[in-house]
Motif scaffolding. Structure first.
Motif, PDB file in Angstrom:
ATOM      1  N   ALA A  53     -63.776  76.428 -42.257  1.00  0.00           N
ATOM      2  CA  ALA A  53     -64.115  75.105 -42.782  1.00  0.00           C
ATOM      3  C   ALA A  53     -63.621  74.999 -44.215  1.00  0.00           C
ATOM      4  O   ALA A  53     -63.555  76.000 -44.935  1.00  0.00           O
ATOM      5  N   ALA A  54     -63.279  73.799 -44.601  1.00  0.00           N
ATOM      6  CA  ALA A  54     -62.922  73.518 -45.998  1.00  0.00           C
ATOM      7  C   ALA A  54     -63.478  72.136 -46.328  1.00  0.00           C
ATOM      8  O   ALA A  54     -63.036  71.135 -45.759  1.00  0.00           O
ATOM      9  N   ILE A  55     -64.467  72.112 -47.189  1.00  0.00           N
ATOM     10  CA  ILE A  55     -65.122  70.862 -47.575  1.00  0.00           C
ATOM     11  C   ILE A  55     -65.059  70.735 -49.091  1.00  0.00           C
ATOM     12  O   ILE A  55     -65.465  71.640 -49.816  1.00  0.00           O
ATOM     13  N   VAL A  56     -64.542  69.625 -49.554  1.00  0.00           N
ATOM     14  CA  VAL A  56     -64.591  69.268 -50.972  1.00  0.00           C
ATOM     15  C   VAL A  56     -65.289  67.922 -51.020  1.00  0.00           C
ATOM     16  O   VAL A  56     -64.865  66.979 -50.346  1.00  0.00           O
ATOM     17  N   ASP A  57     -66.373  67.848 -51.785  1.00  0.00           N
ATOM     18  CA  ASP A  57     -67.183  66.643 -51.757  1.00  0.00           C
ATOM     19  C   ASP A  57     -67.742  66.358 -53.143  1.00  0.00           C
ATOM     20  O   ASP A  57     -67.856  67.252 -53.977  1.00  0.00           O
ATOM     21  N   TYR A  58     -68.091  65.109 -53.348  1.00  0.00           N
ATOM     22  CA  TYR A  58     -68.772  64.681 -54.569  1.00  0.00           C
ATOM     23  C   TYR A  58     -69.450  63.352 -54.267  1.00  0.00           C
ATOM     24  O   TYR A  58     -68.984  62.587 -53.426  1.00  0.00           O
ATOM     25  N   PRO A  59     -70.547  63.072 -54.946  1.00  0.00           N
ATOM     26  CA  PRO A  59     -71.229  61.806 -54.688  1.00  0.00           C
ATOM     27  C   PRO A  59     -70.501  60.634 -55.345  1.00  0.00           C
ATOM     28  O   PRO A  59     -69.902  60.780 -56.406  1.00  0.00           O
ATOM     29  N   GLU A  60     -70.541  59.503 -54.698  1.00  0.00           N
ATOM     30  CA  GLU A  60     -69.955  58.283 -55.260  1.00  0.00           C
ATOM     31  C   GLU A  60     -70.817  57.729 -56.394  1.00  0.00           C
ATOM     32  O   GLU A  60     -70.309  57.107 -57.308  1.00  0.00           O
TER      33      GLU A  60
END
Length: 156
Positions: A53-60
């Motif tokens: 898995a590869a997840i890059v996330d940030y809240p809007e």
């Protein structure tokens, strides 16, 4: 998105297959690292196996949360766990802390009294729990009762 361009609450979760499998969780801030852990926990829910898995996330939005009413005060620890699992960082108490202080009572006098040592202990413990999980708590003061509160009165 390149790592340097992520906002303060941005994070990454990478699972690489191999022997042994490896997971890397990283965040731009302590709160972001907590969000990475929450995302990783979601990947592993119900005994799931993750091979890659590869997840890059940030809240809007910088601020994400709920308004918590009286019905939640008894379950405040559960409410904090729920906020953490949803990666929320804001909690507005709408008359929910120490019911008689912030919600007011029919007689209207309790909110005028100083906090007891026990009230202060409960409040300090709750605020510490919020801070531990990077949740910003806000307390709304809503006195009501009889006699009615008159905000323009010098006595009030």
């Amino acid at each position: 998105m390149h790592w340097d361009k992520l906002p303060e609450q941005g994070y990454a979760v990478v699972v690489a297959s191999g022997t042994p499998a490896r997971a890397t969780l990283a965040g731009k801030s302590p709160a972001a690292r907590l969000y990475a852990v929450q995302t990783f926990k979601c990947l592993l829910e119900k005994g799931r196996r993750v091979w890659a898995a590869a997840i890059v996330d940030y809240p809007e939005l910088d601020r994400r949360g709920i308004a918590m009413g009286l019905q939640w005060w008894a379950a405040r620890d559960e409410a904090i766990r729920r906020l953490v699992s949803l990666k929320c960082n804001y909690l507005l108490h709408c008359g929910s802390f120490l019911e008689t202080k912030f919600a007011g009572t029919r007689d209207g006098g309790a909110w005028r009294e100083p906090f007891s040592a026990e009230d202060l202990r409960l409040l300090a413990a709750h605020l510490a729990a919020c801070r531990r999980y990077y949740i910003e708590p806000t307390l709304a003061f809503g006195p009501r009762g009889q006699p009615p509160t008159i905000y323009s009165s010098d006595d009030e």
